[in-house]
Scaffold this motif. Sequence first.
Motif, PDB file in Angstrom:
ATOM      1  N   LYS A  69     -12.001  -3.869   4.883  1.00  0.00           N
ATOM      2  CA  LYS A  69     -11.078  -4.636   5.734  1.00  0.00           C
ATOM      3  C   LYS A  69      -9.660  -4.530   5.188  1.00  0.00           C
ATOM      4  O   LYS A  69      -9.457  -4.478   3.973  1.00  0.00           O
ATOM      5  N   HIS A  70      -8.700  -4.536   6.109  1.00  0.00           N
ATOM      6  CA  HIS A  70      -7.290  -4.498   5.720  1.00  0.00           C
ATOM      7  C   HIS A  70      -6.906  -5.831   5.081  1.00  0.00           C
ATOM      8  O   HIS A  70      -7.172  -6.899   5.622  1.00  0.00           O
ATOM      9  N   LEU A  71      -6.301  -5.751   3.902  1.00  0.00           N
ATOM     10  CA  LEU A  71      -5.905  -6.959   3.176  1.00  0.00           C
ATOM     11  C   LEU A  71      -4.410  -7.223   3.342  1.00  0.00           C
ATOM     12  O   LEU A  71      -4.009  -8.321   3.693  1.00  0.00           O
ATOM     13  N   CYS A  72      -3.586  -6.209   3.058  1.00  0.00           N
ATOM     14  CA  CYS A  72      -2.143  -6.382   3.241  1.00  0.00           C
ATOM     15  C   CYS A  72      -1.445  -5.028   3.295  1.00  0.00           C
ATOM     16  O   CYS A  72      -2.021  -4.003   2.909  1.00  0.00           O
ATOM     17  N   THR A  73      -0.229  -5.016   3.800  1.00  0.00           N
ATOM     18  CA  THR A  73       0.584  -3.806   3.904  1.00  0.00           C
ATOM     19  C   THR A  73       1.871  -4.009   3.120  1.00  0.00           C
ATOM     20  O   THR A  73       2.542  -5.033   3.289  1.00  0.00           O
ATOM     21  N   LEU A  74       2.199  -3.051   2.263  1.00  0.00           N
ATOM     22  CA  LEU A  74       3.462  -3.092   1.531  1.00  0.00           C
ATOM     23  C   LEU A  74       4.438  -2.184   2.265  1.00  0.00           C
ATOM     24  O   LEU A  74       4.296  -0.967   2.244  1.00  0.00           O
ATOM     25  N   SER A  75       5.400  -2.792   2.938  1.00  0.00           N
ATOM     26  CA  SER A  75       6.373  -1.989   3.684  1.00  0.00           C
ATOM     27  C   SER A  75       7.778  -2.399   3.275  1.00  0.00           C
ATOM     28  O   SER A  75       8.001  -3.486   2.751  1.00  0.00           O
ATOM     29  N   GLY A  76       8.730  -1.513   3.530  1.00  0.00           N
ATOM     30  CA  GLY A  76      10.117  -1.795   3.185  1.00  0.00           C
ATOM     31  C   GLY A  76      10.497  -1.362   1.781  1.00  0.00           C
ATOM     32  O   GLY A  76      11.638  -1.523   1.364  1.00  0.00           O
ATOM     33  N   TYR A  77       9.548  -0.817   1.039  1.00  0.00           N
ATOM     34  CA  TYR A  77       9.836  -0.393  -0.342  1.00  0.00           C
ATOM     35  C   TYR A  77      10.155   1.094  -0.430  1.00  0.00           C
ATOM     36  O   TYR A  77      10.848   1.527  -1.338  1.00  0.00           O
ATOM     37  N   HIS A  78       9.603   1.892   0.483  1.00  0.00           N
ATOM     38  CA  HIS A  78       9.808   3.340   0.460  1.00  0.00           C
ATOM     39  C   HIS A  78      10.579   3.759   1.707  1.00  0.00           C
ATOM     40  O   HIS A  78      10.344   3.226   2.783  1.00  0.00           O
ATOM     41  N   ASP A  79      11.490   4.722   1.551  1.00  0.00           N
ATOM     42  CA  ASP A  79      12.187   5.229   2.740  1.00  0.00           C
ATOM     43  C   ASP A  79      11.887   6.711   2.974  1.00  0.00           C
ATOM     44  O   ASP A  79      12.455   7.327   3.870  1.00  0.00           O
ATOM     45  N   ARG A  80      10.985   7.283   2.144  1.00  0.00           N
ATOM     46  CA  ARG A  80      10.520   8.654   2.371  1.00  0.00           C
ATOM     47  C   ARG A  80       9.004   8.665   2.202  1.00  0.00           C
ATOM     48  O   ARG A  80       8.423   7.736   1.647  1.00  0.00           O
ATOM     49  N   THR A  81       8.359   9.751   2.650  1.00  0.00           N
ATOM     50  CA  THR A  81       6.904   9.880   2.579  1.00  0.00           C
ATOM     51  C   THR A  81       6.357   9.553   1.193  1.00  0.00           C
ATOM     52  O   THR A  81       6.920   9.988   0.182  1.00  0.00           O
ATOM     53  N   ILE A  82       5.254   8.811   1.148  1.00  0.00           N
ATOM     54  CA  ILE A  82       4.567   8.498  -0.107  1.00  0.00           C
ATOM     55  C   ILE A  82       3.411   9.480  -0.248  1.00  0.00           C
ATOM     56  O   ILE A  82       2.471   9.470   0.536  1.00  0.00           O
ATOM     57  N   PHE A  83       3.497  10.340  -1.268  1.00  0.00           N
ATOM     58  CA  PHE A  83       2.509  11.414  -1.420  1.00  0.00           C
ATOM     59  C   PHE A  83       1.331  11.043  -2.309  1.00  0.00           C
ATOM     60  O   PHE A  83       0.259  11.619  -2.199  1.00  0.00           O
ATOM     61  N   SER A  84       1.560  10.129  -3.240  1.00  0.00           N
ATOM     62  CA  SER A  84       0.515   9.875  -4.234  1.00  0.00           C
ATOM     63  C   SER A  84       0.477   8.396  -4.589  1.00  0.00           C
ATOM     64  O   SER A  84       1.513   7.721  -4.627  1.00  0.00           O
ATOM     65  N   VAL A  85      -0.733   7.917  -4.842  1.00  0.00           N
ATOM     66  CA  VAL A  85      -0.903   6.524  -5.264  1.00  0.00           C
ATOM     67  C   VAL A  85      -2.061   6.487  -6.256  1.00  0.00           C
ATOM     68  O   VAL A  85      -3.052   7.215  -6.098  1.00  0.00           O
ATOM     69  N   HIS A  86      -1.925   5.689  -7.318  1.00  0.00           N
ATOM     70  CA  HIS A  86      -3.013   5.595  -8.302  1.00  0.00           C
ATOM     71  C   HIS A  86      -3.044   4.188  -8.896  1.00  0.00           C
ATOM     72  O   HIS A  86      -2.014   3.643  -9.251  1.00  0.00           O
ATOM     73  N   TRP A  87      -4.250   3.639  -8.963  1.00  0.00           N
ATOM     74  CA  TRP A  87      -4.465   2.266  -9.418  1.00  0.00           C
ATOM     75  C   TRP A  87      -4.929   2.308 -10.874  1.00  0.00           C
ATOM     76  O   TRP A  87      -5.927   2.954 -11.180  1.00  0.00           O
ATOM     77  N   SER A  88      -4.216   1.634 -11.764  1.00  0.00           N
ATOM     78  CA  SER A  88      -4.587   1.681 -13.181  1.00  0.00           C
ATOM     79  C   SER A  88      -5.718   0.706 -13.483  1.00  0.00           C
ATOM     80  O   SER A  88      -6.008  -0.202 -12.704  1.00  0.00           O
ATOM     81  N   ARG A  89      -6.326   0.893 -14.654  1.00  0.00           N
ATOM     82  CA  ARG A  89      -7.421   0.004 -15.064  1.00  0.00           C
ATOM     83  C   ARG A  89      -6.922  -1.421 -15.281  1.00  0.00           C
ATOM     84  O   ARG A  89      -7.688  -2.365 -15.249  1.00  0.00           O
ATOM     85  N   GLU A  90      -5.617  -1.554 -15.523  1.00  0.00           N
ATOM     86  CA  GLU A  90      -5.048  -2.896 -15.716  1.00  0.00           C
ATOM     87  C   GLU A  90      -4.622  -3.546 -14.397  1.00  0.00           C
ATOM     88  O   GLU A  90      -4.157  -4.674 -14.386  1.00  0.00           O
ATOM     89  N   GLY A  91      -4.732  -2.786 -13.315  1.00  0.00           N
ATOM     90  CA  GLY A  91      -4.371  -3.370 -12.025  1.00  0.00           C
ATOM     91  C   GLY A  91      -2.960  -3.063 -11.555  1.00  0.00           C
ATOM     92  O   GLY A  91      -2.441  -3.732 -10.669  1.00  0.00           O
TER      93      GLY A  91
END
Length: 344
Positions: free
Chosen positions: A250-272
């Motif tokens: 299920k969709h929890l939340c959307t983070l918008s307004g932080y990037h103004d160009r394409t986001i190519f990569s995302v990675h979640w660390s073990r610390e969160g």
Amino acid sequence: MDFSEEGLELKEIQKLEGHNDRVWSLAWNPTSSLLASCSGDKTVRIWQRSPSTSSWHCKAVLEETHTRTVRSCAWSPSGNLLATASFDATTAIWELIGDDFECVSTLEGHENEVKSVSWNASGSLLATCSRDKSVWIWEVQPGNEFECVSVLQGHTQDVKMVQWHPIMDVLFSCSYDNTVKIWAEDGDSDDWHCVQTLGESNNGHTSTVWALSFNPEGDKMVTCSDDLTVKIWDTDSITMQAGEGYAPWKHLCTLSGYHDRTIFSVHWSREGIIATGAADDAIRFFVESKDGLVDGPLYKLMLKKEQAHDMDINSVQWSSGENRLLASASDDGTIKIWELASIP
């Protein structure tokens, strides 16, 4: 962990140079101090950290196997095998034998560019995806043999990335068709099928989905897109792990307004900590906000590193060994090793 009280800065530890074209993808070895990088120059480089100086050097260049851009690389959970996916429509499997890497298998079948490769948690399955809109699942056999056990058709466009769930044998794929598809094995047969599609109709992305990543527990997922947003999803993983059937995301939340160009990569660390790499040459870090839990978890921007590279950032990857070590790869042909350090 609450990062809001802690002042952090991103410190550049070292710039790794050697590729002579854009660097597409990075993979930290899960069991040793090796980092793999792959590039438009048709090579894969293996970087090693010297125990005495703590600096990184190129240990090996894997070349003369792929004939076009190498787009993606991934280590097996044991750390002994490296899979590399190329625009030449093949996936190569490299084994660390002694001190050398040898190409021990070449997987063929995709009609054109292979965009991404991923191992499941046990190392028994490998997934590949391609511009041919298909996702292939390969079973790892003894003697470095790989058998294709399923060809998954469902995306209507180029498939950008495949990623196995960190705990369960459930596969996720994201595509140019703006969706994330979730694939699972049919309990009664060995057939794989799509159990859920996350698209615009259920708060999904409105443009190409480039990448996704899971939190360590596997009950949350983050996706990033050409629509300039990052989305957080969650599931009831207890239901799934108890074998009570598929628990939808299920969709929890959307983070918008932080990037103004394409986001190519995302990675979640073990610390969160969620890191993103984008076409604006910046790296951003997001953490869960402890404020306003009335509406459920919210995430906030913790830090932004402007001009982290001179060109687009194609990959950000947290180290599998050290909590706050991050590697980034760019169109500028370089890889950078960073430390998220406390401000003295």
